[in-house]
Design a protein around this motif. Structure first.
Motif, PDB file in Angstrom:
ATOM      1  N   ARG A   1     -11.184  -3.265 -12.740  1.00  0.00           N
ATOM      2  CA  ARG A   1     -10.482  -3.204 -11.453  1.00  0.00           C
ATOM      3  C   ARG A   1     -11.455  -2.735 -10.389  1.00  0.00           C
ATOM      4  O   ARG A   1     -12.481  -2.142 -10.691  1.00  0.00           O
ATOM      5  CB  ARG A   1      -9.249  -2.306 -11.509  1.00  0.00           C
ATOM      6  CG  ARG A   1      -9.536  -0.842 -11.692  1.00  0.00           C
ATOM      7  CD  ARG A   1      -8.270   0.015 -11.621  1.00  0.00           C
ATOM      8  NE  ARG A   1      -7.536  -0.012 -12.856  1.00  0.00           N
ATOM      9  CZ  ARG A   1      -6.214   0.014 -12.943  1.00  0.00           C
ATOM     10  NH1 ARG A   1      -5.481   0.103 -11.862  1.00  0.00           N
ATOM     11  NH2 ARG A   1      -5.623  -0.012 -14.100  1.00  0.00           N
TER      12      ARG A   1
ATOM     13  N   ALA B   1      -6.625  -1.572  -6.211  1.00  0.00           N
ATOM     14  CA  ALA B   1      -6.854  -1.255  -7.624  1.00  0.00           C
ATOM     15  C   ALA B   1      -5.787  -1.872  -8.522  1.00  0.00           C
ATOM     16  O   ALA B   1      -6.065  -2.260  -9.657  1.00  0.00           O
ATOM     17  CB  ALA B   1      -6.914   0.262  -7.824  1.00  0.00           C
TER      18      ALA B   1
ATOM     19  N   HIS C   1     -11.811  -1.593  -5.853  1.00  0.00           N
ATOM     20  CA  HIS C   1     -11.288  -1.460  -4.496  1.00  0.00           C
ATOM     21  C   HIS C   1     -12.441  -1.196  -3.539  1.00  0.00           C
ATOM     22  O   HIS C   1     -13.541  -0.812  -3.957  1.00  0.00           O
ATOM     23  CB  HIS C   1     -10.202  -0.380  -4.392  1.00  0.00           C
ATOM     24  CG  HIS C   1     -10.664   1.033  -4.598  1.00  0.00           C
ATOM     25  ND1 HIS C   1     -11.381   1.736  -3.654  1.00  0.00           N
ATOM     26  CD2 HIS C   1     -10.485   1.887  -5.634  1.00  0.00           C
ATOM     27  CE1 HIS C   1     -11.619   2.964  -4.094  1.00  0.00           C
ATOM     28  NE2 HIS C   1     -11.088   3.067  -5.300  1.00  0.00           N
TER      29      HIS C   1
ATOM     30  N   TRP D   1      -9.959   5.653  -6.302  1.00  0.00           N
ATOM     31  CA  TRP D   1      -8.686   5.473  -6.975  1.00  0.00           C
ATOM     32  C   TRP D   1      -8.480   6.520  -8.068  1.00  0.00           C
ATOM     33  O   TRP D   1      -7.368   6.911  -8.377  1.00  0.00           O
ATOM     34  CB  TRP D   1      -8.632   4.058  -7.544  1.00  0.00           C
ATOM     35  CG  TRP D   1      -7.497   3.796  -8.457  1.00  0.00           C
ATOM     36  CD1 TRP D   1      -6.198   3.589  -8.111  1.00  0.00           C
ATOM     37  CD2 TRP D   1      -7.561   3.711  -9.874  1.00  0.00           C
ATOM     38  NE1 TRP D   1      -5.449   3.382  -9.248  1.00  0.00           N
ATOM     39  CE2 TRP D   1      -6.267   3.451 -10.341  1.00  0.00           C
ATOM     40  CE3 TRP D   1      -8.592   3.825 -10.804  1.00  0.00           C
ATOM     41  CZ2 TRP D   1      -5.971   3.300 -11.675  1.00  0.00           C
ATOM     42  CZ3 TRP D   1      -8.300   3.671 -12.143  1.00  0.00           C
ATOM     43  CH2 TRP D   1      -7.003   3.419 -12.562  1.00  0.00           C
TER      44      TRP D   1
ATOM     45  N   CYS E   1       1.700   1.994  -3.521  1.00  0.00           N
ATOM     46  CA  CYS E   1       0.553   2.274  -4.395  1.00  0.00           C
ATOM     47  C   CYS E   1      -0.278   3.463  -3.939  1.00  0.00           C
ATOM     48  O   CYS E   1      -1.394   3.645  -4.423  1.00  0.00           O
ATOM     49  CB  CYS E   1      -0.323   1.033  -4.488  1.00  0.00           C
ATOM     50  SG  CYS E   1       0.488  -0.371  -5.248  1.00  0.00           S
TER      51      CYS E   1
ATOM     52  N   SER F   1       0.829  -1.209   0.000  1.00  0.00           N
ATOM     53  CA  SER F   1       0.000   0.000   0.000  1.00  0.00           C
ATOM     54  C   SER F   1       0.866   1.263   0.000  1.00  0.00           C
ATOM     55  O   SER F   1       0.487   2.276  -0.572  1.00  0.00           O
ATOM     56  CB  SER F   1      -0.964   0.001   1.181  1.00  0.00           C
ATOM     57  OG  SER F   1      -0.275   0.101   2.405  1.00  0.00           O
TER      58      SER F   1
ATOM     59  N   LYS G   1      -6.774  -5.747 -10.840  1.00  0.00           N
ATOM     60  CA  LYS G   1      -6.870  -5.276 -12.223  1.00  0.00           C
ATOM     61  C   LYS G   1      -6.601  -6.443 -13.166  1.00  0.00           C
ATOM     62  O   LYS G   1      -5.643  -7.196 -12.988  1.00  0.00           O
ATOM     63  CB  LYS G   1      -5.822  -4.192 -12.456  1.00  0.00           C
ATOM     64  CG  LYS G   1      -5.660  -3.788 -13.888  1.00  0.00           C
ATOM     65  CD  LYS G   1      -4.449  -2.895 -14.067  1.00  0.00           C
ATOM     66  CE  LYS G   1      -4.152  -2.732 -15.544  1.00  0.00           C
ATOM     67  NZ  LYS G   1      -2.849  -2.159 -15.786  1.00  0.00           N
TER      68      LYS G   1
ATOM     69  N   SER H   1      -6.363   1.533  -1.026  1.00  0.00           N
ATOM     70  CA  SER H   1      -7.250   1.552  -2.201  1.00  0.00           C
ATOM     71  C   SER H   1      -6.438   1.418  -3.483  1.00  0.00           C
ATOM     72  O   SER H   1      -6.822   0.697  -4.406  1.00  0.00           O
ATOM     73  CB  SER H   1      -8.084   2.832  -2.235  1.00  0.00           C
ATOM     74  OG  SER H   1      -8.965   2.886  -1.132  1.00  0.00           O
ATOM     75  N   GLY H   2      -5.301   2.087  -3.533  1.00  0.00           N
ATOM     76  CA  GLY H   2      -4.418   1.970  -4.688  1.00  0.00           C
ATOM     77  C   GLY H   2      -3.886   0.559  -4.852  1.00  0.00           C
ATOM     78  O   GLY H   2      -3.803   0.039  -5.966  1.00  0.00           O
TER      79      GLY H   2
END
Length: 152
Positions: free
Chosen positions: A123, A65, A125, A133, A57, A54, A69, A61-62
Protein backbone atom coordinates in the motif's frame (compact mmCIF):
# COMPACT_ATOMS: atom_id res chain seq x y z
CA UNK A 1 14.82 5.99 3.75
CA UNK A 2 13.54 2.67 5.06
CA UNK A 3 12.11 1.56 8.37
CA UNK A 4 11.51 -2.09 9.17
CA UNK A 5 10.93 -4.31 12.13
CA UNK A 6 13.12 -7.20 13.23
CA UNK A 7 10.98 -9.76 11.36
CA UNK A 8 11.42 -7.85 8.12
CA UNK A 9 15.15 -7.40 8.79
CA UNK A 10 15.54 -11.19 8.80
CA UNK A 11 13.64 -11.46 5.52
CA UNK A 12 15.65 -8.69 3.86
CA UNK A 13 18.92 -10.37 4.79
CA UNK A 14 18.06 -13.60 3.02
CA UNK A 15 15.82 -12.95 0.01
CA UNK A 16 16.51 -12.83 -3.69
CA UNK A 17 14.65 -10.18 -5.63
CA UNK A 18 12.29 -11.86 -8.04
CA UNK A 19 11.35 -10.96 -11.56
CA UNK A 20 8.42 -8.63 -11.90
CA UNK A 21 5.65 -10.69 -13.43
CA UNK A 22 2.92 -9.50 -15.75
CA UNK A 23 0.25 -9.30 -13.04
CA UNK A 24 2.24 -6.79 -11.02
CA UNK A 25 3.53 -5.00 -14.11
CA UNK A 26 -0.05 -4.43 -15.22
CA UNK A 27 -0.75 -2.45 -12.05
CA UNK A 28 2.11 -0.08 -12.86
CA UNK A 29 1.31 0.02 -16.57
CA UNK A 30 -2.22 1.21 -15.76
CA UNK A 31 -0.59 4.25 -14.14
CA UNK A 32 -1.83 6.64 -11.50
CA UNK A 33 -4.84 8.89 -11.07
CA UNK A 34 -4.28 12.34 -9.53
CA UNK A 35 -7.47 13.52 -7.81
CA UNK A 36 -7.86 16.41 -5.34
CA UNK A 37 -4.26 16.21 -4.12
CA UNK A 38 -4.33 12.42 -3.83
CA UNK A 39 -2.59 9.78 -5.92
CA UNK A 40 -4.22 6.42 -6.58
CA UNK A 41 -3.43 3.36 -8.64
CA UNK A 42 -5.65 3.66 -11.72
CA UNK A 43 -6.41 -0.04 -11.41
CA UNK A 44 -8.09 0.43 -8.02
CA UNK A 45 -9.55 3.96 -8.15
CA UNK A 46 -13.25 4.08 -8.98
CA UNK A 47 -13.56 7.86 -9.06
CA UNK A 48 -15.27 8.07 -5.67
CA UNK A 49 -15.66 11.02 -3.34
CA UNK A 50 -12.22 11.96 -2.02
CA UNK A 51 -13.55 14.32 0.68
CA UNK A 52 -16.18 11.90 1.97
CA UNK A 53 -13.82 8.96 1.76
CA UNK A 54 -11.07 10.76 3.61
CA UNK A 55 -13.45 11.55 6.47
CA UNK A 56 -14.13 7.83 6.88
CA UNK A 57 -10.42 6.93 6.71
CA UNK A 58 -8.92 9.51 9.08
CA UNK A 59 -7.73 11.85 6.35
CA UNK A 60 -6.51 11.74 2.77
CA UNK A 61 -3.41 9.69 3.63
CA UNK A 62 -5.66 7.08 5.21
CA UNK A 63 -7.91 7.08 2.15
CA UNK A 64 -4.95 6.57 -0.16
CA UNK A 65 -3.62 3.77 2.07
CA UNK A 66 -7.00 2.01 1.87
CA UNK A 67 -7.58 2.47 -1.89
CA UNK A 68 -3.95 1.73 -2.84
CA UNK A 69 -3.83 -1.56 -0.90
CA UNK A 70 -3.60 -4.91 -2.60
CA UNK A 71 -2.45 -8.44 -1.84
CA UNK A 72 0.70 -9.15 -3.82
CA UNK A 73 0.00 -12.87 -3.85
CA UNK A 74 -3.14 -12.19 -5.91
CA UNK A 75 -1.05 -10.71 -8.75
CA UNK A 76 2.11 -12.82 -8.88
CA UNK A 77 2.97 -15.16 -11.71
CA UNK A 78 5.11 -17.39 -9.47
CA UNK A 79 3.40 -18.11 -6.14
CA UNK A 80 6.61 -19.59 -4.73
CA UNK A 81 8.28 -16.16 -4.73
CA UNK A 82 5.72 -13.71 -3.36
CA UNK A 83 8.15 -11.68 -1.24
CA UNK A 84 10.83 -11.48 -3.95
CA UNK A 85 8.25 -10.22 -6.42
CA UNK A 86 6.94 -7.72 -3.86
CA UNK A 87 10.43 -6.29 -3.54
CA UNK A 88 10.84 -6.16 -7.33
CA UNK A 89 7.49 -4.35 -7.50
CA UNK A 90 8.68 -1.88 -4.84
CA UNK A 91 11.74 -0.97 -6.92
CA UNK A 92 9.68 -0.56 -10.10
CA UNK A 93 7.01 1.39 -8.22
CA UNK A 94 9.58 3.86 -6.83
CA UNK A 95 10.98 4.49 -10.32
CA UNK A 96 7.50 5.00 -11.74
CA UNK A 97 6.54 7.31 -8.85
CA UNK A 98 9.58 9.52 -9.39
CA UNK A 99 8.85 9.76 -13.10
CA UNK A 100 5.23 10.84 -12.49
CA UNK A 101 5.37 13.20 -9.52
CA UNK A 102 7.67 15.32 -7.38
CA UNK A 103 5.61 14.45 -4.29
CA UNK A 104 7.19 12.42 -1.52
CA UNK A 105 5.58 9.05 -0.95
CA UNK A 106 5.31 6.37 1.71
CA UNK A 107 5.12 2.69 0.79
CA UNK A 108 4.18 -0.07 3.24
CA UNK A 109 4.83 -3.75 2.68
CA UNK A 110 3.68 -6.28 5.24
CA UNK A 111 4.36 -9.99 5.06
CA UNK A 112 3.16 -12.97 7.03
CA UNK A 113 2.74 -16.68 6.59
CA UNK A 114 -0.37 -18.42 7.84
CA UNK A 115 -2.30 -21.61 7.30
CA UNK A 116 -3.64 -19.91 4.15
CA UNK A 117 -0.13 -19.39 2.78
CA UNK A 118 1.87 -16.24 2.20
CA UNK A 119 0.12 -12.93 2.76
CA UNK A 120 1.95 -9.88 1.44
CA UNK A 121 0.21 -6.51 1.36
CA UNK A 122 1.44 -3.47 -0.57
CA UNK A 123 0.00 0.00 0.00
CA UNK A 124 1.08 3.61 -0.40
CA UNK A 125 0.13 7.21 0.17
CA UNK A 126 1.52 10.66 -0.55
CA UNK A 127 3.75 11.77 2.34
CA UNK A 128 2.25 14.95 3.77
CA UNK A 129 4.17 16.81 6.49
CA UNK A 130 5.62 13.53 7.76
CA UNK A 131 2.04 12.25 8.26
CA UNK A 132 2.47 8.48 8.01
CA UNK A 133 -0.41 6.04 7.87
CA UNK A 134 1.32 4.03 10.60
CA UNK A 135 3.56 4.89 13.54
CA UNK A 136 7.04 3.66 12.64
CA UNK A 137 8.12 4.10 16.27
CA UNK A 138 5.97 1.09 17.15
CA UNK A 139 6.86 -1.03 14.13
CA UNK A 140 8.49 -3.78 16.23
CA UNK A 141 5.21 -4.37 18.05
CA UNK A 142 3.60 -5.66 14.87
CA UNK A 143 3.07 -9.39 14.50
CA UNK A 144 3.86 -9.39 10.77
CA UNK A 145 7.07 -8.35 9.04
CA UNK A 146 6.76 -4.68 8.03
CA UNK A 147 8.74 -2.40 5.73
CA UNK A 148 8.11 1.32 5.33
CA UNK A 149 9.88 2.92 2.36
CA UNK A 150 9.94 6.70 2.06
CA UNK A 151 10.29 8.01 -1.50
CA UNK A 152 11.98 11.41 -1.62
Amino acid sequence: MRFFNSKMAKMLSSFSEGNLGSGLSDILNDGFVFDEGCIFFSKFWDGGDVVGGSELCGGVSGLEAVINKFHVEDFVDDPSDVFGQAMAFLESFCKEWKSCTSEKGAVFISYDESELGEVCVFRFHVLRDQDLWMDVNNIDKLEEAMLVNIIE
